[in-house]
Every structure is written in structure tokens, then in C-alpha cells.
Design a protein around this motif. Structure first.
Motif, PDB file in Angstrom:
ATOM      1  N   ARG A  60     -41.779 -24.620  38.318  1.00 33.34           N
ATOM      2  CA  ARG A  60     -43.125 -25.132  38.105  1.00 33.34           C
ATOM      3  C   ARG A  60     -43.887 -25.077  39.414  1.00 33.34           C
ATOM      4  N   LEU A  61     -45.065 -24.423  39.400  1.00 29.92           N
ATOM      5  CA  LEU A  61     -45.964 -24.361  40.543  1.00 29.92           C
ATOM      6  C   LEU A  61     -47.195 -25.198  40.249  1.00 29.92           C
ATOM      7  N   TYR A  62     -47.812 -25.751  41.313  1.00 27.30           N
ATOM      8  CA  TYR A  62     -48.843 -26.749  41.132  1.00 27.30           C
ATOM      9  C   TYR A  62     -50.270 -26.230  41.201  1.00 27.30           C
ATOM     10  N   ASP A  63     -50.464 -25.011  41.689  1.00 26.86           N
ATOM     11  CA  ASP A  63     -51.823 -24.515  41.817  1.00 26.86           C
ATOM     12  C   ASP A  63     -51.824 -23.000  41.712  1.00 26.86           C
ATOM     13  N   CYS A  64     -52.990 -22.428  41.970  1.00 32.51           N
ATOM     14  CA  CYS A  64     -53.140 -20.973  41.931  1.00 32.51           C
ATOM     15  C   CYS A  64     -53.570 -20.443  43.291  1.00 32.51           C
ATOM     16  N   TYR A 115     -67.252 -27.095  40.422  1.00 29.07           N
ATOM     17  CA  TYR A 115     -67.307 -25.647  40.651  1.00 29.07           C
ATOM     18  C   TYR A 115     -65.944 -25.136  41.134  1.00 29.07           C
ATOM     19  N   ALA A 116     -65.307 -25.899  42.030  1.00 28.39           N
ATOM     20  CA  ALA A 116     -63.983 -25.501  42.529  1.00 28.39           C
ATOM     21  C   ALA A 116     -62.958 -25.472  41.403  1.00 28.39           C
ATOM     22  N   ASN A 117     -63.032 -26.444  40.502  1.00 26.90           N
ATOM     23  CA  ASN A 117     -62.102 -26.483  39.380  1.00 26.90           C
ATOM     24  C   ASN A 117     -62.311 -25.285  38.448  1.00 26.90           C
ATOM     25  N   CYS A 118     -63.566 -24.929  38.247  1.00 20.80           N
ATOM     26  CA  CYS A 118     -63.848 -23.743  37.419  1.00 20.80           C
ATOM     27  C   CYS A 118     -63.269 -22.491  38.062  1.00 20.80           C
ATOM     28  N   ARG A 119     -63.362 -22.395  39.384  1.00 22.93           N
ATOM     29  CA  ARG A 119     -62.787 -21.245  40.079  1.00 22.93           C
ATOM     30  C   ARG A 119     -61.265 -21.246  39.951  1.00 22.93           C
ATOM     31  N   GLN A 120     -60.664 -22.433  40.045  1.00 22.66           N
ATOM     32  CA  GLN A 120     -59.212 -22.531  39.876  1.00 22.66           C
ATOM     33  C   GLN A 120     -58.786 -22.070  38.485  1.00 22.66           C
ATOM     34  N   VAL A 121     -59.535 -22.468  37.477  1.00 23.80           N
ATOM     35  CA  VAL A 121     -59.215 -22.059  36.099  1.00 23.80           C
ATOM     36  C   VAL A 121     -59.320 -20.544  35.953  1.00 23.80           C
ATOM     37  N   GLU A 122     -60.352 -19.965  36.544  1.00 20.74           N
ATOM     38  CA  GLU A 122     -60.488 -18.511  36.458  1.00 20.74           C
ATOM     39  C   GLU A 122     -59.350 -17.814  37.202  1.00 20.74           C
ATOM     40  N   LYS A 123     -58.919 -18.380  38.318  1.00 21.54           N
ATOM     41  CA  LYS A 123     -57.783 -17.820  39.052  1.00 21.54           C
ATOM     42  C   LYS A 123     -56.504 -17.945  38.234  1.00 21.54           C
ATOM     43  N   LEU A 124     -56.331 -19.065  37.555  1.00 22.66           N
ATOM     44  CA  LEU A 124     -55.178 -19.246  36.666  1.00 22.66           C
ATOM     45  C   LEU A 124     -55.139 -18.150  35.607  1.00 22.66           C
ATOM     46  N   ILE A 125     -56.278 -17.887  35.025  1.00 22.25           N
ATOM     47  CA  ILE A 125     -56.358 -16.846  33.994  1.00 22.25           C
ATOM     48  C   ILE A 125     -56.017 -15.481  34.588  1.00 22.25           C
ATOM     49  N   GLU A 126     -56.566 -15.206  35.762  1.00 20.84           N
ATOM     50  CA  GLU A 126     -56.309 -13.915  36.417  1.00 20.84           C
ATOM     51  C   GLU A 126     -54.824 -13.716  36.707  1.00 20.84           C
ATOM     52  N   SER A 137     -45.935 -20.179  30.878  1.00 19.20           N
ATOM     53  CA  SER A 137     -46.856 -21.215  30.397  1.00 19.20           C
ATOM     54  C   SER A 137     -47.761 -21.625  31.544  1.00 19.20           C
ATOM     55  N   VAL A 138     -48.839 -22.340  31.214  1.00 17.30           N
ATOM     56  CA  VAL A 138     -49.763 -22.802  32.246  1.00 17.30           C
ATOM     57  C   VAL A 138     -50.114 -24.264  31.987  1.00 17.30           C
ATOM     58  N   SER A 139     -50.451 -24.967  33.080  1.00 18.77           N
ATOM     59  CA  SER A 139     -50.889 -26.354  32.977  1.00 18.77           C
ATOM     60  C   SER A 139     -52.306 -26.470  33.503  1.00 18.77           C
ATOM     61  N   VAL A 140     -53.138 -27.206  32.780  1.00 15.93           N
ATOM     62  CA  VAL A 140     -54.539 -27.344  33.160  1.00 15.93           C
ATOM     63  C   VAL A 140     -54.734 -28.383  34.262  1.00 15.93           C
ATOM     64  N   GLY A 141     -53.672 -29.008  34.715  1.00 19.52           N
ATOM     65  CA  GLY A 141     -53.813 -29.950  35.819  1.00 19.52           C
ATOM     66  C   GLY A 141     -52.579 -30.822  35.969  1.00 19.52           C
TER      67      GLY A 141
END
Length: 329
Positions: A60-64, A115-126, A137-141
Motif C-alpha cells: 500500500r502506497l500513500y500518495d502519487c 486544486y492540489a487534491n484535484c491534481r493528485q486525483v488526476e495523477k492517480l488516474i494517470e 486498486s486505488v484509495s481516494v485518501g
């Protein structure tokens, strides 16, 4: 080494996730700190993953951020047999007066955080698309809704992030949180998630080893019984090996207690087929207060210099029968 012959291979409820050993991984060593942008190198991550590859299948990783990208790159480059739960490091979108160490933010900061959270979500998707064979799998937070958090995000916002993610990737989506909020405020979020991920820490709630596992079971079943049709996994469960008394009594933190709790925890989780990410792989000096016995720094199954703690000797030692067989060959 853990005896993999005894592992069960059924999937977790309706999810295509095979039960196996799972662990939380964050590889920050002495002098490294994600808040300061000082990350482990490719070589250091490779060293860590080669250690973990002997016993664990799920990470499990905590960020992108850069650390996560290096981890995914090493897994791919070295053809390591890991599956990764990728996370989003959510920043506060709300002020939280209930946070004991302070979470009062200006309106400008909260806007920047969104805005930073939106960028993180887009990075998660990428990254989920780029490493589709590794990210399972992915976690939203992480712990962004519990009462004491310093990075509070509203349930409505979390729901919207999940909808955005699910419209873009095929991997199942979860949210990692303390067991308490799941049975009340997070019900709308549960409706859009593929599975629930809970955290359980008996030591943080002043429990001793005598009733620690029973308390863990109560935490788990309080959520699982509330949502009988939704898979529930444990994404954090552990025991610190040192404490300066901040939140955990010093006598209630040791390698012996950690080893005993993990032995009980994994025996139960494996018997019940509950995917459980133990917290965590390595001690992390950057966490918590500057005090060297700060409990946040000492949850690893390995020390910061990558030496195994007692728990590894008790749970993953080579069995005598295997040694005897090796000697006769």
C-alpha cells in the motif's frame, strides 16, 4: 520466511483480489522527508522491495508523488511480483477545530488545497493507467474524515472524487479510514466505493495485548456487519515498538508486544480471509515530534537501517523442517 503453501487463493467476496500477505510501505530513511521533498533514491527503493518481496505480495502506497512513481518503476523494471494499492495524499479542504494539534486554515489555503487534491486525483488516474498490471486498486485518501484529522475533506467532496476516478480507470476504488466514521457519516461514500478499508490500532486506544485482538475484531465487525454486501479489508493494523508516552504508554510499546500482536492478528486474518495490510514495513524517523522515542517513528517490522525486528524472527523464520531438508540435499 513465511510459509506460502498455507495461503488460501479464494478472491475477496466479489472482488478479483486473491488473499495474500499485505504491508504498508513508505521508504523514507534518515534525513529524508516528503514534506521537504527529500525522497528515497531508485537504488534505495529497489533494496527495500527486494527485502519485502520475500514475504509480501501486496503493497500500500500513500500518495502519487515522486516516491510512488519510483516504487512503481522499480517493480516494473525488476519484474517484481507486487500488486499495489495506490493512494491520494489529500490536503485539508475544511478547517477542523477538533484536531488536537491544530487544523485552522485560511480560505485561500483551502482553495489551493482543493486544486492540489484535484491534481493528485488526476495523477492517480494517470499512474493507474500507466501501471495497470501493477496497480490492483486505488484509495481516494487516508484518514481524511475522522474527527481528529488535520486534513479534513467533506464526504460530498470524497464522493465526487470517487466518481471522477471510477469514470477513468478499471481498478476498484476504496477509501482508507479509521473504523469509527464508517458506520455513520461515510454511508454516502460507501455507496460509490467498491470496497471499504479500515484502520484499527488497539494501542492508540489504550488497549493492552490481553484484549488487543478482540478489540481489533470488534472494530472490523462493527463495519463489516453494518455493510454485509460490501467487502471490507484492513489497510492499517500494527503495534509500535517504542513510545515516549505521547498517546501510548511507554510500557505498552516493545518488539515483544509487536511480535505477539502480529502473530495473533495474522492468524485470525488468514483464517477469516480478511486482507490485512500490516503497518508498516520500515521505521520512519521523519514522522511525528522530534523526540527519538516518538511512537509515530517506530511502527516498522524493520528498523530504519533495514534490520528485522523480533516480529520477523517469530513470524517469518525458516522452519526447522526446511533447514533439515536443505542439509540433506
Amino acid at each position: 520466511m513465511f510459509n506460502t503453501n498455507d495461503k488460501k487463493t479464494e478472491s475477496i467476496n466479489s472482488l478479483d483480489i486473491v488473499h495474500d500477505n499485505a504491508i504498508c510501505y513508505s521508504g523514507y530513511r534518515e534525513g529524508q522527508n516528503p514534506r521537504e521533498g527529500i525522497y528515497p533514491s531508485h537504488a534505495q527503493v529497489k533494496e527495500d522491495l527486494l527485502i519485502l518481496s520475500q514475504n509480501w505480495k501486496y503493497l500500500r502506497l500513500y500518495d502519487c508523488g515522486p516516491h510512488a512513481e519510483i516504487v512503481l518503476n522499480v517493480i516494473e523494471a525488476e519484474a517484481l511480483d507486487f500488486k499495489v494499492m495506490l493512494g491520494v495524499d489529500m490536503a485539508a479542504e475544511m478547517t477542523n477545530p477538533n484536531c488536537p494539534w491544530g487544523a485552522n486554515f485560511s480560505a485561500e489555503t483551502l482553495i489551493e488545497n482543493r486544486y492540489a487534491n484535484c491534481r493528485q486525483v488526476e495523477k492517480l488516474i494517470e499512474l493507474s493507467k500507466r501501471y495497470t498490471d501493477i496497480v490492483f486498486s486505488v484509495s481516494v485518501g487516508n484518514e481524511a474524515s475522522v474527527d481528529w484529522t488535520d486534513h479534513m475533506v467533506s464526504v460530498d467532496s470524497l464522493v465526487n472524487y470517487v466518481i471522477r476516478i471510477k469514470s477513468s480507470i478499471s481498478q476498484p476504488v476504496t477509501f482508507c479510514e479509521n473504523y469509527v466514521p464508517w458506520t455513520d457519516k461515510l454511508a454516502p461514500l460507501v455507496a460509490v466505493l467498491d470496497f471499504i478499508s479500515i484502520h484499527t490500532y488497539p494501542a492508540w486506544e489504550y488497549r493492552t495485548l490481553d484484549d488487543a485482538l478482540e478489540y481489533t475484531k470488534q472494530n472490523y465487525h462493527s463495519v463489516a456487519h453494518h455493510y454485509p454486501d460490501k467487502p471490507v479489508v484492513i489497510t492499517e493494523a500494527g503495534w509500535t515498538t517504542q513510545s515516549n508516552g505521547r498517546g501510548i504508554e511507554s510500557w505498552n510499546a516493545s518488539q515483544e508486544l509487536q511480535a505477539n500482536y502480529y502473530e495473533q492478528l495474522l492468524a485470525w486474518a488468514n483464517e477469516e480471509m480478511i486482507l490485512t495490510f500490516v503497518f508498516e514495513a520500515f521505521d520512519e524517523p521523519w514522522k511525528g515530534s522530534p523526540h527519538p522515542q516518538e511512537p509515530e517513528k517506530h511502527w516498522g517490522l524493520f528498523t530504519v537501517d533495514r534490520k528485522p525486528k523480533l516480529v520477523m524472527e517469530n513470524l517469518y523464520a525458516v522452519k526447522p523442517a526446511v533447514i533439515e531438508l536443505a542439509e540433506t540435499c
